[in-house]
Motif scaffolding. Structure first.
Motif, PDB file in Angstrom:
ATOM      1  N   GLU A 108       0.844  -1.211   0.000  1.00 61.93           N
ATOM      2  CA  GLU A 108       0.000   0.000   0.000  1.00 61.93           C
ATOM      3  C   GLU A 108       0.877   1.257   0.000  1.00 61.93           C
ATOM      4  N   VAL A 109       1.942   1.223   0.807  1.00 55.22           N
ATOM      5  CA  VAL A 109       2.816   2.404   0.907  1.00 55.22           C
ATOM      6  C   VAL A 109       3.478   2.669  -0.451  1.00 55.22           C
ATOM      7  N   HIS A 110       4.000   1.629  -1.087  1.00 57.06           N
ATOM      8  CA  HIS A 110       4.647   1.836  -2.396  1.00 57.06           C
ATOM      9  C   HIS A 110       3.636   2.368  -3.413  1.00 57.06           C
ATOM     10  N   ARG A 111       2.409   1.880  -3.318  1.00 54.46           N
ATOM     11  CA  ARG A 111       1.379   2.355  -4.253  1.00 54.46           C
ATOM     12  C   ARG A 111       1.065   3.830  -4.003  1.00 54.46           C
ATOM     13  N   GLU A 112       0.936   4.191  -2.710  1.00 58.12           N
ATOM     14  CA  GLU A 112       0.670   5.602  -2.382  1.00 58.12           C
ATOM     15  C   GLU A 112       1.814   6.492  -2.878  1.00 58.12           C
ATOM     16  N   PRO A 116       5.788   1.864  -9.246  1.00 59.25           N
ATOM     17  CA  PRO A 116       5.114   0.801 -10.002  1.00 59.25           C
ATOM     18  C   PRO A 116       5.532  -0.607  -9.594  1.00 59.25           C
ATOM     19  N   ALA A 117       6.768  -0.757  -9.081  1.00 60.20           N
ATOM     20  CA  ALA A 117       7.269  -2.105  -8.769  1.00 60.20           C
ATOM     21  C   ALA A 117       8.405  -1.961  -7.764  1.00 60.20           C
ATOM     22  N   VAL A 306       5.457  -6.505  -8.880  1.00 60.18           N
ATOM     23  CA  VAL A 306       4.673  -5.437  -9.506  1.00 60.18           C
ATOM     24  C   VAL A 306       3.723  -4.898  -8.436  1.00 60.18           C
ATOM     25  N   VAL A 307       3.821  -3.600  -8.157  1.00 61.30           N
ATOM     26  CA  VAL A 307       2.996  -2.980  -7.113  1.00 61.30           C
ATOM     27  C   VAL A 307       1.678  -2.512  -7.715  1.00 61.30           C
ATOM     28  N   ASP A 308       1.763  -1.930  -8.916  1.00 63.49           N
ATOM     29  CA  ASP A 308       0.611  -1.284  -9.520  1.00 63.49           C
ATOM     30  C   ASP A 308       0.659  -1.563 -11.028  1.00 63.49           C
ATOM     31  N   ALA A 333      -2.123  -7.818  -3.254  1.00 64.86           N
ATOM     32  CA  ALA A 333      -2.428  -6.440  -3.654  1.00 64.86           C
ATOM     33  C   ALA A 333      -3.698  -6.509  -4.505  1.00 64.86           C
ATOM     34  N   PRO A 334      -4.888  -6.529  -3.846  1.00 65.15           N
ATOM     35  CA  PRO A 334      -6.132  -6.836  -4.568  1.00 65.15           C
ATOM     36  C   PRO A 334      -6.456  -5.857  -5.685  1.00 65.15           C
ATOM     37  N   TRP A 335      -5.870  -4.636  -5.630  1.00 65.61           N
ATOM     38  CA  TRP A 335      -6.153  -3.668  -6.693  1.00 65.61           C
ATOM     39  C   TRP A 335      -5.577  -4.124  -8.038  1.00 65.61           C
ATOM     40  N   ASN A 336      -4.647  -5.095  -7.996  1.00 68.78           N
ATOM     41  CA  ASN A 336      -4.070  -5.609  -9.251  1.00 68.78           C
ATOM     42  C   ASN A 336      -4.893  -6.737  -9.851  1.00 68.78           C
ATOM     43  N   ASP A 337      -5.695  -7.380  -9.020  1.00 71.50           N
ATOM     44  CA  ASP A 337      -6.383  -8.604  -9.427  1.00 71.50           C
ATOM     45  C   ASP A 337      -7.530  -8.266 -10.374  1.00 71.50           C
ATOM     46  N   GLY A 338      -7.493  -8.773 -11.596  1.00 72.20           N
ATOM     47  CA  GLY A 338      -8.582  -8.485 -12.530  1.00 72.20           C
ATOM     48  C   GLY A 338      -8.103  -8.565 -13.975  1.00 72.20           C
ATOM     49  N   VAL A 339      -8.948  -8.022 -14.856  1.00 75.97           N
ATOM     50  CA  VAL A 339      -8.628  -8.042 -16.294  1.00 75.97           C
ATOM     51  C   VAL A 339      -8.201  -6.633 -16.707  1.00 75.97           C
TER      52      VAL A 339
END
Ligand code: COA
Length: 412
Positions: A108-112, A116-117, A306-308, A333-339
């Motif tokens: 979360e901190v790296h994303r804030e 990116p990684a 990969v952070v974001d 990092a659930p914000w990455n999970d998806g298409v």
């Protein structure tokens, strides 16, 4: 029995006052000698306090995580990719899930911070693969007897090799310029800023490293190496008995590379020269009469997280224009999970959320290997870590290809 008071667990940055207690954790878990720990305390440009996150149990640090906030060339483009370091938990606090909680917070901190990684050297891959890290580059070493590594073709050079004076700002600037020019087009190479150089020069002097540069006939420095040589007395026999450790070599052209190779070979008393962190694209094995005499060995080097996803995929340039949809799995990092839909013209890219069936299906670990092209999509698929139709896999191979193999010749 008196009831044990519930423990207060905090996950937060260390304060300035807590830094000695914080740094004591990595010194303990990595078994630093007292001399190393003392030297570390005098190191120039230490990490800023805000780059240290810890687990604090009832106010005392048990688990640590820190990062070097540097710019890394990702296929030539500077990108904020911190180098993670100092990961440890005191033994009496292990297997309670403290590192897992810290890792989740760190993401979360790296994303804030817009990073990116992240990259790191792992003590064990098993620790990090469960946190979504994938292999990002390869460690290559040589272990040679300089007497047996002749070039295939005769080489003459009208330039010169000279040892630099490490206390001279002008000589330092020559070396720093070579490094910068060398690093600029490369892949997964951290750029060395003034603070980093200050640390590296301090470290070179502390360890007694020598630095030699090769200058061409016009006096332009084209390459440097950093090395030590010591008496080894390994065999007890008369004859060459020194051991050389070559820990840095950066060449801007082939002649400079050959000249410094010749220079190393002229150290008649060296029995073994060990090269660490060799560039994967090093052409040396193609230049020798007996390539096997390099005794080239490989291992893992950078692990990448990969952070974001949008930031990571948009950060680097690509070899080809094209579009792909990716189904990425990430449980930390659930914000990455998806298409994700990824589109690039080669220079600029755009990543947006998507839905439905994707061209490629892969874990966030495999995405890390694809991002740096430690592995092509085809190789990742062959390892069972990616699925997709053949045309999409070939398209990913063409788009993601880089001019240089990923390589991070930096200790942290
Ligand atoms: C690695 C280390 C930091 C783990 O700390 P910890 O607080 O005990 O870790 P956790 O309890 O949060 O465990 C996290 C996960 O990693 C796993 N794990 C922990 N240590 C492991 C190890 N040595 N090998 C394999 N897996 C490990 C746990 O099983 C757990 O998995 P899960 O969350 O999927 O169930 C700690 O063992 C340590 O300090 N080791 C020595 C220093 C070191 O190797 N640091 C890494 C430097 S790159």
């Amino acid at each position: 029995m008196p009831e044990r008071r519930p423990r207060e667990i905090e996950i937060r940055a260390a304060t300035e006052a807590e830094l000695p207690a914080f740094d004591a954790v990595p010194h303990y878990v990595f078994a630093s000698s007292p001399e190393e720990a003392r030297a570390y305390a005098t190191m120039p440009s230490p990490l800023p306090a805000e780059c240290r996150l810890g687990v604090f149990v009832d106010g005392k640090v048990t688990t640590t995580y820190a990062w070097v906030p540097w710019q890394v060339r990702l296929n030539g483009r500077p990108t904020s990719i911190p180098g993670v370091t100092m990961v440890g938990t005191y033994p009496q606090f292990r297997r309670r899930g403290y590192l897992r909680r810290l890792m989740a917070r760190a993401m979360e901190v790296h994303r804030e911070r817009g990073e990116p990684a992240v990259i790191l050297w792992a003590s064990m891959g098993a620790i990090y693969q469960r946190f979504g890290y994938g292999r990002g580059s390869e460690y290559i070493s040589y272990n040679v007897d300089p007497r047996f590594v002749a070039s295939r073709e005769e080489f003459t050079w009208d330039g010169e090799v000279r040892l630099i004076d490490q206390s001279s700002p002008d000589d330092r600037a020559v070396v720093e310029r070579i490094h910068e020019e060398w690093a600029t087009p490369r892949n997964l190479v951290p750029m060395r800023d003034a603070a980093r150089w200050e640390y590296l020069w301090w470290e070179a002097q502390r360890k007694g490293h020598r630095v030699a540069v090769a200058e061409d006939a016009a006096g332009r420095a084209r390459r440097f190496i950093e090395y030590t040589a010591k008496e080894h007395h390994q065999t007890g026999e008369p004859g060459p008995d020194q051991q050389m450790e070559v820990c840095g070599f950066f060449a801007l052209d082939l002649d400079a590379r050959r000249a410094l190779w010749q220079y190393l070979r002229a150290h008649d008393l060296v029995l073994r020269a060990r090269f660490g962190q060799v560039e994967p694209d090093d052409p040396l094995q193609d230049l020798l009469l007996e390539p096997r005499e390099l005794r080239r060995a490989t291992g893992d080097a950078m692990w990448v997280r990969v952070v974001d996803i949008p930031r990571a995929l948009e950060a680097r340039p690509y070899s080809d224009a094209g579009a792909l949809t990716l189904r990425v799995h990430d449980d930390l990092a659930p914000w990455n999970d998806g298409v994700w839909r990824f589109e690039t013209d080669g220079e600029q890219s755009r990543v947006t959320t998507a839905a439905g069936t994707a061209d490629l299906d892969l874990s966030v670990n495999a995405l890390a290997s694809l991002l740096t092209v430690f592995r092509s999509a085809t190789r990742i698929e062959r390892a069972g870590m990616l699925s997709g139709d053949a045309a999409a896999v070939r398209r990913a191979d063409a788009i993601f290809a880089t001019a240089y193999a990923p390589h991070t010749p930096e200790g942290f």
